[in-house]
Design an enzyme around this catalytic site. Structure first.
Site, PDB file in Angstrom:
ATOM      1  N   GLY A   8     -35.273-104.739 -28.778  1.00 50.90           N
ATOM      2  CA  GLY A   8     -34.204-105.696 -28.515  1.00 50.90           C
ATOM      3  C   GLY A   8     -34.545-107.146 -28.790  1.00 50.90           C
ATOM      4  N   ARG A  61     -20.857 -84.500 -30.625  1.00 53.09           N
ATOM      5  CA  ARG A  61     -20.973 -85.879 -31.104  1.00 53.09           C
ATOM      6  C   ARG A  61     -19.616 -86.604 -30.982  1.00 53.09           C
ATOM      7  NH1 ARG A  61     -25.922 -88.026 -33.634  1.00 53.09           N
ATOM      8  NH2 ARG A  61     -25.119 -90.063 -34.171  1.00 53.09           N
ATOM      9  N   ASN A 101     -23.928-104.703 -38.402  1.00 51.65           N
ATOM     10  CA  ASN A 101     -25.264-104.121 -38.245  1.00 51.65           C
ATOM     11  C   ASN A 101     -26.289-105.008 -38.948  1.00 51.65           C
ATOM     12  OD1 ASN A 101     -27.231-101.999 -37.649  1.00 51.65           O
ATOM     13  ND2 ASN A 101     -27.194-101.550 -39.836  1.00 51.65           N
ATOM     14  N   HIS A 103     -30.013-104.714 -40.822  1.00 51.16           N
ATOM     15  CA  HIS A 103     -30.846-103.669 -41.422  1.00 51.16           C
ATOM     16  C   HIS A 103     -32.080-104.314 -42.058  1.00 51.16           C
ATOM     17  CE1 HIS A 103     -31.689 -99.766 -43.169  1.00 51.16           C
ATOM     18  NE2 HIS A 103     -31.970-100.373 -44.306  1.00 51.16           N
TER      19      HIS A 103
HETATM   20  C1  GAR Z   1     -34.596-104.330 -36.621  1.00 54.24           C
HETATM   21  O1  GAR Z   1     -35.512-104.645 -37.643  1.00 54.24           O
HETATM   22  C2  GAR Z   1     -33.370-103.662 -37.207  1.00 54.24           C
HETATM   23  O2  GAR Z   1     -33.013-104.138 -38.454  1.00 54.24           O
HETATM   24  C3  GAR Z   1     -33.840-102.246 -37.298  1.00 54.24           C
HETATM   25  O3  GAR Z   1     -34.520-102.028 -36.099  1.00 54.24           O
HETATM   26  C4  GAR Z   1     -35.142-103.247 -35.702  1.00 54.24           C
HETATM   27  C5  GAR Z   1     -34.807-103.491 -34.253  1.00 54.24           C
HETATM   28  O4  GAR Z   1     -35.604-104.496 -33.723  1.00 54.24           O
HETATM   29  N1  GAR Z   1     -32.739-101.364 -37.478  1.00 54.24           N
HETATM   30  C6  GAR Z   1     -32.786-100.297 -38.275  1.00 54.24           C
HETATM   31  O5  GAR Z   1     -33.786 -99.928 -38.861  1.00 54.24           O
HETATM   32  C7  GAR Z   1     -31.473 -99.550 -38.402  1.00 54.24           C
HETATM   33  N2  GAR Z   1     -31.505 -98.675 -39.517  1.00 54.24           N
HETATM   34  P1  GAR Z   1     -35.308-105.083 -32.269  1.00 54.24           P
HETATM   35  O6  GAR Z   1     -35.044-103.885 -31.331  1.00 54.24           O
HETATM   36  O7  GAR Z   1     -36.553-105.809 -31.900  1.00 54.24           O
HETATM   37  O8  GAR Z   1     -34.120-105.986 -32.375  1.00 54.24           O
END
Ligand code: GAR
Length: 200
Positions: A8, A61, A101, A103
């Site tokens: 997070g 789901r 989102n 990514h």
């Molecule tokens: C982030 O880098 C986000 O882009 C990635 O997870 C991380 C979460 O970090 N999301 C994905 O890979 C989705 N496919 P955080 O929990 O520290 O914000």
């Protein structure tokens, strides 16, 4: 509102930004698909309401999608931000809310859950992050903003992901703030931010 599955830190960046009223948005709730994650602790620390909807607690789901939609709707968000939420959102959520989102790759390269690992093993010299609107596909929605991050010799998945996340947090905060303050329009795959965009 923000959906999380892990540490997070992107959520934290949004919480920190929204402490300033001029940011134009606040985090009304944080939802997760699992318990015991740092993302939920960050929300609690900021006195933001939280909820957990696990796929496994529902018969199908579709039922999970319905329950998640109902729970998000309680908070009447203008925007749902998926920030490290590692589940594919269902048609009800996507039909009910605008979802953004973040990514950790330059889409359409390296879609899916292991973007940083796959970029490294492909051997790209430049990767980055993408903020995009979510559609029914996996990381296929219209791109709002992207920023590049160079791969360094000796990078492993963790070091590269950390450098991407530093850029990603800033970009996500900037884009969510602009969407909240100025609105946005979508035309085909083109997303335009700003008041002029909203009028056209
Ligand atoms: C982030 O880098 C986000 O882009 C990635 O997870 C991380 C979460 O970090 N999301 C994905 O890979 C989705 N496919 P955080 O929990 O520290 O914000």
């Amino acid at each position: 509102m923000v959906l999380v599955s892990g540490s997070g830190t992107n959520l934290q960046a949004l919480l920190d930004a929204s402490a300033d009223e001029a940011f134009g948005a606040r985090v009304v709730a944080v939802g997760a698909d699992r318990d015991g994650i740092e993302g939920l602790t960050r929300a609690e620390r900021a006195d933001v309401p939280t909820f957990v909807q696990k796929v496994g607690d529902h018969a199908t789901r579709e039922k999970w999608d319905e329950a998640l939609t109902a729970q998000i709707a309680e908070f009447k968000p203008d925007l749902v931000v998926s920030a490290g939420f590692m589940k594919i959102l269902g048609p009800r959520v996507l039909g009910s809310f605008s979802v953004v989102n973040t990514h950790p790759a330059l889409l359409p390269a390296f879609q899916g859950a292991h973007a940083v690992r796959e970029a490294l093993s492909y051997g790209v010299r430049v990767t980055g992050c993408t903020v995009h609107l979510v559609d029914a596909g996996v990381d296929t929605g219209p791109v709002i903003a992207q920023e590049a991050v160079a791969v360094q010799d000796g990078d492993d998945e963790e070091s590269l992901h950390e450098r991407i996340k530093t850029v990603e947090r800033r970009l996500l905060v900037e884009i969510v703030g602009r969407m909240a303050r100025d609105g946005w329009t979508v035309s085909g795959r083109t997303v335009r931010l700003g008041r002029a965009a909203s009028r056209s």
